[in-house]
Design a protein around this motif. Sequence first.
Motif, PDB file in Angstrom:
ATOM      1  N   ILE A 155       0.838  -1.209   0.000  1.00 22.52           N
ATOM      2  CA  ILE A 155       0.000   0.000   0.000  1.00 22.52           C
ATOM      3  C   ILE A 155       0.868   1.254   0.000  1.00 22.52           C
ATOM      4  N   ALA A 156       1.960   1.233   0.778  1.00 17.84           N
ATOM      5  CA  ALA A 156       2.860   2.391   0.826  1.00 17.84           C
ATOM      6  C   ALA A 156       3.468   2.661  -0.547  1.00 17.84           C
ATOM      7  N   LYS A 157       3.830   1.608  -1.256  1.00 17.54           N
ATOM      8  CA  LYS A 157       4.387   1.770  -2.598  1.00 17.54           C
ATOM      9  C   LYS A 157       3.366   2.386  -3.557  1.00 17.54           C
ATOM     10  N   LEU A 158       2.163   1.851  -3.527  1.00 25.67           N
ATOM     11  CA  LEU A 158       1.119   2.344  -4.425  1.00 25.67           C
ATOM     12  C   LEU A 158       0.798   3.819  -4.147  1.00 25.67           C
ATOM     13  N   LYS A 159       0.681   4.171  -2.861  1.00 30.57           N
ATOM     14  CA  LYS A 159       0.386   5.560  -2.507  1.00 30.57           C
ATOM     15  C   LYS A 159       1.556   6.472  -2.850  1.00 30.57           C
ATOM     16  N   GLY A 160       2.775   5.966  -2.632  1.00 28.04           N
ATOM     17  CA  GLY A 160       3.954   6.762  -2.942  1.00 28.04           C
ATOM     18  C   GLY A 160       4.060   7.077  -4.417  1.00 28.04           C
ATOM     19  N   VAL A 161       3.761   6.092  -5.250  1.00 23.55           N
ATOM     20  CA  VAL A 161       3.782   6.300  -6.703  1.00 23.55           C
ATOM     21  C   VAL A 161       2.678   7.273  -7.113  1.00 23.55           C
ATOM     22  N   GLN A 162       1.501   7.109  -6.506  1.00 26.24           N
ATOM     23  CA  GLN A 162       0.358   7.964  -6.840  1.00 26.24           C
ATOM     24  C   GLN A 162       0.631   9.433  -6.504  1.00 26.24           C
ATOM     25  N   ARG A 163       1.332   9.673  -5.397  1.00 26.41           N
ATOM     26  CA  ARG A 163       1.593  11.038  -4.935  1.00 26.41           C
ATOM     27  C   ARG A 163       2.807  11.680  -5.600  1.00 26.41           C
ATOM     28  N   ALA A 164       3.579  10.905  -6.316  1.00 27.12           N
ATOM     29  CA  ALA A 164       4.881  11.382  -6.797  1.00 27.12           C
ATOM     30  C   ALA A 164       4.775  12.541  -7.782  1.00 27.12           C
ATOM     31  N   SER A 165       5.675  13.507  -7.601  1.00 29.94           N
ATOM     32  CA  SER A 165       5.863  14.582  -8.580  1.00 29.94           C
ATOM     33  C   SER A 165       7.089  14.229  -9.412  1.00 29.94           C
ATOM     34  N   ILE A 166       6.975  14.376 -10.720  1.00 26.08           N
ATOM     35  CA  ILE A 166       8.049  13.955 -11.628  1.00 26.08           C
ATOM     36  C   ILE A 166       8.671  15.163 -12.320  1.00 26.08           C
ATOM     37  N   LEU A 167       9.987  15.215 -12.286  1.00 24.83           N
ATOM     38  CA  LEU A 167      10.740  16.236 -13.008  1.00 24.83           C
ATOM     39  C   LEU A 167      11.599  15.573 -14.062  1.00 24.83           C
ATOM     40  N   ASP A 168      11.665  16.210 -15.234  1.00 25.76           N
ATOM     41  CA  ASP A 168      12.545  15.729 -16.298  1.00 25.76           C
ATOM     42  C   ASP A 168      13.689  16.723 -16.436  1.00 25.76           C
ATOM     43  N   CYS A 205      16.977  17.259 -18.294  1.00 22.15           N
ATOM     44  CA  CYS A 205      17.762  16.862 -19.478  1.00 22.15           C
ATOM     45  C   CYS A 205      17.754  15.350 -19.711  1.00 22.15           C
ATOM     46  N   GLY A 206      16.573  14.771 -19.602  1.00 27.70           N
ATOM     47  CA  GLY A 206      16.412  13.357 -19.913  1.00 27.70           C
ATOM     48  C   GLY A 206      16.452  12.428 -18.717  1.00 27.70           C
ATOM     49  N   TYR A 207      16.804  12.949 -17.565  1.00 28.34           N
ATOM     50  CA  TYR A 207      16.823  12.133 -16.344  1.00 28.34           C
ATOM     51  C   TYR A 207      15.563  12.420 -15.537  1.00 28.34           C
ATOM     52  N   LEU A 208      14.860  11.368 -15.139  1.00 30.81           N
ATOM     53  CA  LEU A 208      13.603  11.517 -14.411  1.00 30.81           C
ATOM     54  C   LEU A 208      13.842  11.496 -12.900  1.00 30.81           C
ATOM     55  N   VAL A 209      13.326  12.515 -12.241  1.00 30.40           N
ATOM     56  CA  VAL A 209      13.446  12.643 -10.783  1.00 30.40           C
ATOM     57  C   VAL A 209      12.040  12.577 -10.195  1.00 30.40           C
ATOM     58  N   ALA A 210      11.838  11.695  -9.227  1.00 30.82           N
ATOM     59  CA  ALA A 210      10.540  11.569  -8.555  1.00 30.82           C
ATOM     60  C   ALA A 210      10.685  11.968  -7.095  1.00 30.82           C
ATOM     61  N   VAL A 211       9.775  12.817  -6.630  1.00 37.23           N
ATOM     62  CA  VAL A 211       9.745  13.238  -5.227  1.00 37.23           C
ATOM     63  C   VAL A 211       8.373  12.897  -4.672  1.00 37.23           C
ATOM     64  N   THR A 212       8.359  12.214  -3.521  1.00 41.75           N
ATOM     65  CA  THR A 212       7.074  11.824  -2.941  1.00 41.75           C
ATOM     66  C   THR A 212       7.204  11.657  -1.442  1.00 41.75           C
TER      67      THR A 212
END
Length: 338
Positions: free
Chosen positions: A206-219, A221-228
């Motif tokens: 459940i923590a994984k699913l919620k963490g993915v759902q809440r994540a903000s994604i930055l691109d 220069c081609g590298y993806l950064v997720a903050v949650t």
Amino acid sequence: MNQRVSEAAYYFSSIKGARALIITHRNADPDAIGCAYVLQSISTTLGFEAEVCLPEGPDRLSKRILNSLRVPWQEDCDTADLLVICDTSNKMMLGGAASLIDKAKEIIIIDHHSPPGNLISKASYSLIIGEPSATVIAVLLADALKVRLTKEISTIALSGILYDTRRYLSTTPNTFLASKILLEEEGDYDMALKLLEFPEDRSEIIAKLKGVQRASILDICGYLVAVTEASAHEAAVAKALVSLGVDLAIVAGGHEFSRTSIRVSNRLLEKGFDSSKLVADVATSLEAEAGGHPGASGISIYKRGIKPNIIRNESLRRLLWHSVELLNEICRKEALGL
């Protein structure tokens, strides 16, 4: 490496008549218990009494390993003249056992995380080497002292190495040397692998699913950064994000104190990104505790009188800002063909 292990072997062989307590970080993972029980075998062979204590108990995997191999464990830690700390050098990571620090006459630290934590200044002796597993260091020390390990302890140690190296995805020559030693001591490799195969806890899923759902994604220069954020299982959430294709995952959590986990993709590691340096730099500015490896690290902050969410937000802000700086530098080098 061999010189440092030889020095540590000399130090351990000079210990006489002490009653030792071997402790790990709270909720000991398989690498922590692997290191701890190998060190207990060393103490027994050298002739001084040592008990293993796992503050707040072992984690689910470690409990499965210890129970399956019928190896006893305890989580209530008594004071001892000699305190041996495994797999951490940060006081905050000891949980309730942190109170033992000021009562011990002598402290030894065996760890593989970088940068070294705030317990180093209190240690009589420390052996900190950047191996992918603390158990590797303990096994090489046992070998230098000609300590024989039982089949059960060798299997626990193999589980610890397999766990922290992610089944040998992150290795050094010493990783394989330590594994060879354990196999020669009749460590059961198949059982070690099997003991690490354990269904995920529902709360972790459940923590994984919620963490993915809440994540903000930055691109960047081609590298993806997720903050949650996650209420628990921050490291598992960060790992899940990287498995989904994120290059840098930053997951904040904690209740009584702020706790943030970082995970880095192999693609970004190949470019020289080091998450342990990232958390070390931020920890210095926030007077926090931090440590880890290039691909996985964490930072913990506790400030009396300040709400954890305020600290967490400031920690996230600084981690993200510094991450962007590091990524922009990588991008600049790529653009210049360096």
